[in-house]
Write an enzyme that holds these catalytic residues in place. Structure first.
Site, short mmCIF file in Angstrom:
data_model
loop_
_atom_site.label_atom_id
_atom_site.label_comp_id
_atom_site.label_asym_id
_atom_site.label_seq_id
_atom_site.Cartn_x
_atom_site.Cartn_y
_atom_site.Cartn_z
N LYS A 34 28.20 -67.96 34.42
CA LYS A 34 29.18 -67.81 35.13
C LYS A 34 29.52 -66.39 35.28
O LYS A 34 30.42 -65.88 35.78
CB LYS A 34 30.33 -68.43 34.52
CG LYS A 34 30.51 -70.04 34.45
CD LYS A 34 31.49 -70.59 33.51
CE LYS A 34 31.34 -72.10 33.35
NZ LYS A 34 32.36 -72.49 32.41
N GLU A 89 23.35 -59.89 36.54
CA GLU A 89 23.80 -60.55 35.34
C GLU A 89 25.06 -59.53 34.96
O GLU A 89 25.10 -58.35 35.43
CB GLU A 89 22.77 -60.24 34.16
CG GLU A 89 21.84 -61.38 33.85
CD GLU A 89 22.83 -62.38 32.87
OE1 GLU A 89 24.04 -62.33 32.96
OE2 GLU A 89 22.28 -63.34 32.32
N ASP A 90 25.91 -60.04 34.24
CA ASP A 90 26.80 -59.35 33.52
C ASP A 90 26.58 -58.34 32.54
O ASP A 90 26.73 -57.28 32.62
CB ASP A 90 28.05 -60.32 32.91
CG ASP A 90 27.44 -61.52 32.03
OD1 ASP A 90 26.09 -61.55 31.68
OD2 ASP A 90 28.19 -62.29 31.50
N ASP A 93 21.98 -58.53 26.52
CA ASP A 93 22.31 -58.29 24.97
C ASP A 93 20.77 -58.28 24.40
O ASP A 93 20.14 -57.27 24.23
CB ASP A 93 23.11 -59.41 24.78
CG ASP A 93 23.64 -59.38 23.35
OD1 ASP A 93 23.64 -58.09 22.83
OD2 ASP A 93 23.91 -60.33 22.64
N LYS A 121 23.59 -53.60 26.36
CA LYS A 121 23.73 -53.34 24.79
C LYS A 121 22.29 -53.05 24.21
O LYS A 121 21.75 -53.87 23.79
CB LYS A 121 24.21 -54.52 24.16
CG LYS A 121 25.70 -54.61 24.01
CD LYS A 121 26.32 -55.67 23.25
CE LYS A 121 27.63 -56.34 23.52
NZ LYS A 121 27.58 -57.63 22.95
N PHE A 142 31.97 -56.71 20.89
CA PHE A 142 32.09 -58.26 21.74
C PHE A 142 32.91 -57.58 22.81
O PHE A 142 34.10 -57.48 22.81
CB PHE A 142 32.76 -59.37 20.71
CG PHE A 142 32.25 -60.74 21.60
CD1 PHE A 142 31.10 -61.37 21.67
CD2 PHE A 142 33.14 -61.12 22.66
CE1 PHE A 142 30.90 -62.34 22.25
CE2 PHE A 142 32.95 -62.31 23.36
CZ PHE A 142 31.56 -62.81 23.18
N ASP A 149 33.18 -63.56 28.91
CA ASP A 149 34.32 -64.44 28.19
C ASP A 149 34.18 -64.31 26.69
O ASP A 149 33.25 -64.28 26.27
CB ASP A 149 34.23 -65.82 28.66
CG ASP A 149 32.77 -66.48 28.18
OD1 ASP A 149 31.94 -65.92 28.28
OD2 ASP A 149 32.79 -67.67 27.40
P1 IMP Z 1 20.96 -62.40 25.96
O1 IMP Z 1 20.62 -60.91 26.65
O2 IMP Z 1 19.90 -63.39 26.09
O3 IMP Z 1 21.25 -62.21 24.60
O4 IMP Z 1 22.19 -62.94 26.48
C1 IMP Z 1 23.03 -62.35 27.18
C2 IMP Z 1 24.21 -63.36 27.66
O5 IMP Z 1 25.05 -63.53 26.52
C3 IMP Z 1 25.02 -62.66 28.68
O6 IMP Z 1 24.72 -62.86 30.02
C4 IMP Z 1 26.45 -63.08 28.23
O7 IMP Z 1 26.96 -64.27 29.01
C5 IMP Z 1 26.46 -63.32 26.74
N1 IMP Z 1 26.99 -62.14 26.08
C6 IMP Z 1 26.16 -61.26 25.46
N2 IMP Z 1 27.02 -60.26 24.98
C7 IMP Z 1 28.13 -60.53 25.12
C8 IMP Z 1 29.47 -60.06 25.12
O8 IMP Z 1 29.84 -58.90 24.41
N3 IMP Z 1 30.73 -60.53 25.70
C9 IMP Z 1 30.53 -61.66 26.38
N4 IMP Z 1 29.44 -62.44 26.62
C10 IMP Z 1 28.17 -61.82 26.00
MG MG Z 2 25.47 -64.41 31.35
#
Ligand code: IMP
Ligand code: MG
Length: 170
Positions: A34, A89-90, A93, A121, A142, A149
């Site tokens: 979302k 994507e938002d 990470d 990040k 965070f 969220d």
């Molecule tokens: P990753 O890159 O697979 O670790 O996951 C990324 C997802 O984790 C993002 O699309 C977000 O939904 C969630 N996420 C990662 N960091 C944050 C944060 O600082 N705040 C809120 N959601 C986050």
């Molecule tokens: Mg996400």
């Protein structure tokens, strides 16, 4: 951390680049639910070339160092073959979930797959992900707001804020 005005200006700039890069191509913009909804809708509004939109949602079942087991909750409805896909994507990470989505789309004959992420990040990356369009590099905090969220709250904030550690370090 990042105001509404700065977020909107950056999104507009990314949309202009995307409109230039995909001119004359069959573009399918895929918002990842979302977290990307606010960024994706702002981005789509500012794209000036014809494009299609779709939405994708996953649930992370398990994450190890560099791989994740992901269950698809909402698959793409669109025909993918021959399309130029832009995943929105938002935040990137660790990169684990996006690398899963990229591998999955590669099996479905898209003409190209690129990523537009509002935030990244870099210090947290476990899997190397090539993000073509990035809004802002952020510190390892965070973040909430503008779609992001904490326990499903704060998505509606019009800015990106740093969540106070006392909220989640109890
Ligand atoms: P990753 O890159 O697979 O670790 O996951 C990324 C997802 O984790 C993002 O699309 C977000 O939904 C969630 N996420 C990662 N960091 C944050 C944060 O600082 N705040 C809120 N959601 C986050
Ligand atoms: Mg996400």
């Amino acid at each position: 951390l990042i105001s509404k005005e700065v977020l909107e200006a950056k999104t507009k700039e990314l949309a202009e680049r995307i409109s230039r890069d995909y001119k004359g191509k069959d573009l399918l913009v895929v918002g990842v639910l979302k977290g990307s909804v606010i960024f994706a809708s702002e981005l789509i509004k500012n794209i000036t070339i014809p494009c299609e939109i779709d939405l994708w949602q996953y649930l992370v079942m398990e994450v190890s160092e560099t791989t994740g087991v992901v269950r698809i909750l909402k698959d793409l409805d669109s025909e993918i073959s021959g399309k130029h896909i832009l995943i929105v994507e938002d935040i990137v990470d660790s990169g684990v979930t996006l690398s899963y989505l990229l591998n999955y789309l590669k099996t479905r004959n898209a003409s190209s797959v690129e990523i537009a992420s509002l935030l990244t990040k870099p210090s947290r990356r476990k899997v190397d992900i090539d993000c073509k369009y990035v809004g802002f590099e952020t510190p390892d905090e965070f973040l909430v707001g503008y779609g992001l969220d904490y326990a499903e709250k704060y998505r509606n904030l019009p800015f990106i804020g740093i969540l106070k550690r006392e909220v989640y370090e109890k």
